[in-house]
Design an enzyme around this catalytic site. Structure first.
Site, PDB file in Angstrom:
ATOM      1  N   GLY A  58       5.364  -6.819   5.306  1.00  0.00           N
ATOM      2  CA  GLY A  58       4.627  -7.215   5.544  1.00  0.00           C
ATOM      3  C   GLY A  58       3.383  -7.416   6.720  1.00  0.00           C
ATOM      4  N   SER A  59       2.584  -6.455   6.712  1.00  0.00           N
ATOM      5  CA  SER A  59       1.453  -6.163   6.759  1.00  0.00           C
ATOM      6  C   SER A  59       0.668  -7.441   5.274  1.00  0.00           C
ATOM      7  CB  SER A  59       0.570  -5.276   7.412  1.00  0.00           C
ATOM      8  OG  SER A  59       1.353  -4.713   8.260  1.00  0.00           O
ATOM      9  N   ALA A  62       9.568  -0.655   4.874  1.00  0.00           N
ATOM     10  CA  ALA A  62      10.189   0.301   4.180  1.00  0.00           C
ATOM     11  C   ALA A  62       9.133   1.807   3.569  1.00  0.00           C
ATOM     12  CB  ALA A  62      10.251   0.277   2.405  1.00  0.00           C
ATOM     13  N   LYS A  83       0.716  -0.908  -0.409  1.00  0.00           N
ATOM     14  CA  LYS A  83       0.385  -0.239  -0.037  1.00  0.00           C
ATOM     15  C   LYS A  83       1.065   1.113  -0.053  1.00  0.00           C
ATOM     16  CE  LYS A  83       1.565   1.064   4.745  1.00  0.00           C
ATOM     17  NZ  LYS A  83       1.678   2.448   4.450  1.00  0.00           N
ATOM     18  N   ASP A  90      -1.497  -1.911   9.590  1.00  0.00           N
ATOM     19  CA  ASP A  90      -1.779  -1.998   8.533  1.00  0.00           C
ATOM     20  C   ASP A  90      -2.261  -3.510   8.338  1.00  0.00           C
ATOM     21  OD1 ASP A  90      -0.604   0.666   8.368  1.00  0.00           O
ATOM     22  OD2 ASP A  90       1.014  -0.415   7.638  1.00  0.00           O
TER      23      ASP A  90
END
Ligand code: ATP
Length: 301
Positions: free
Chosen positions: A117-118, A112, A14, A151
């Site tokens: 990861g989410s 980043a 995202k 997230d």
């Protein structure tokens, strides 16, 4: 014939077109208001899984992380990996018994500001909900996801959302698709550090998400460029001044506006129709638009 125990999906990253920090809470988290939009850059997540509490008495979870070493470095493969944490949280909630073998092919830089990861965690929740036959509703999945990462609820939706609270209160919004240039930088910023830096000097306030959502809804890139904002940007740049150079390079390459996404350090540049940029290290992506056709939930088998 397709294997009903195996699924493969994109776990889309995202970008935050707007991120307002409202303040630190007693539990250490921060209340935010953010417009988060999935982009075409995605990890690939493959899952082979089955649950049958009448047949299995235990749960076995396995994870493999593959991909370019520059992208996999620093990604844990133990039970702190967000993909595994998501599987374990879902199993806890639903008493799943059996197995899940998960392979994450990293394409999104981690730590980043792009929620890589989410995104993996959200993809695993969606896929295992199906393969394990859990039948959790969207609201129940969001609830499980919120405990895995702030997230995750936003990324579970699969479309553009405004997220509030610490990220768990998700409202889908109908915005247009835009083209972006994404410039990852060669270092990471821990989300926690970014919020600590905001605490040092951040001022709560500013306008809400309504005007930026309205500009994005009608597809007005120039208005969106004026209204984009990220309260974490200046605190993060104060600690990493090289991000300001990256932002300048994205603008000089022709973007309407360049901004840090999430807690950084990745810089995203909004592109006008017909513009394309040639910037070393950067790639062009699309953000998800109106149709929300990329919603997860129907994995390609
Ligand atoms: P945000 O957009 O919220 O700032 P981020 O993009 O900065 O998030 P992530 O990529 O989601 O952060 O990962 C943050 C940290 O989580 C990384 O430092 C990494 O060590 C750890 N991590 C755990 N699981 C994963 C995973 N599957 N992929 C990438 N990082 C992971």
């Amino acid at each position: 014939m397709t294997d009903p125990r195996t699924a493969e999906v994109d776990a889309r990253a995202k970008i935050n077109l707007f991120l307002r920090v409202l303040g630190r809470r007693d539990d250490g988290y921060h209340d935010v208001e953010t417009l988060a939009v999935p982009i075409s850059l995605a990890d690939r997540v493959r899952v082979h899984a089955h649950s049958d509490p009448t047949q299995f008495r235990t749960l076995a979870l396995e994870l493999e992380v593959v991909g370019d070493p520059a992208l996999t470095a620093g990604v844990p493969v133990d039970d702190t990996n967000l993909a595994l944490r998501a599987a374990a949280a879902l199993a806890d909630r639903t008493r799943a018994r059996g197995f899940a073998e998960i392979t994450v092919e990293k394409r999104v830089p981690s730590a980043a500001g792009m929620g890589g990861g989410s995104a993996d965690a959200a993809a695993v929740l969606r896929v295992l909900n199906e393969l394990w036959g859990c039948h959790l509703s969207d609201a129940e999945l969001r609830d499980v996801g919120a405990d895995v990462g702030a997230d995750v609820p936003a990324l579970l939706d699969g479309g553009p959302v405004v997220a509030r609270g610490r990220g768990e209160a998700v409202e889908p919004v109908d915005v247009a698709a835009f083209r972006w240039v994404v410039l990852p930088l060669g270092f990471t910023v821990a989300t926690r550090d970014a919020y600590d830096w905001w605490d040092e000097e951040g001022v709560a306030g500013g306008r809400g998400a309504d005007s930026v959502v309205a500009a994005a809804a009608v597809g007005d890139a120039r208005a969106l460029a004026r209204l984009m904002s990220n309260d974490l940007e200046e605190p993060v740049i104060r600690h990493h001044p090289e991000i300001a150079d990256a932002r300048r390079r994205v603008l000089e390459a022709g973007a309407l506006r360049a901004m840090v996404t999430g807690s950084g350090p990745t810089v995203v540049g909004l592109l006008d129709d017909g513009t394309s940029v040639d910037l070393p290290g950067a790639s062009e992506v699309m953000s998800a638009g109106h149709s929300r056709s990329g919603r997860p939930g129907s994995p390609d088998r």
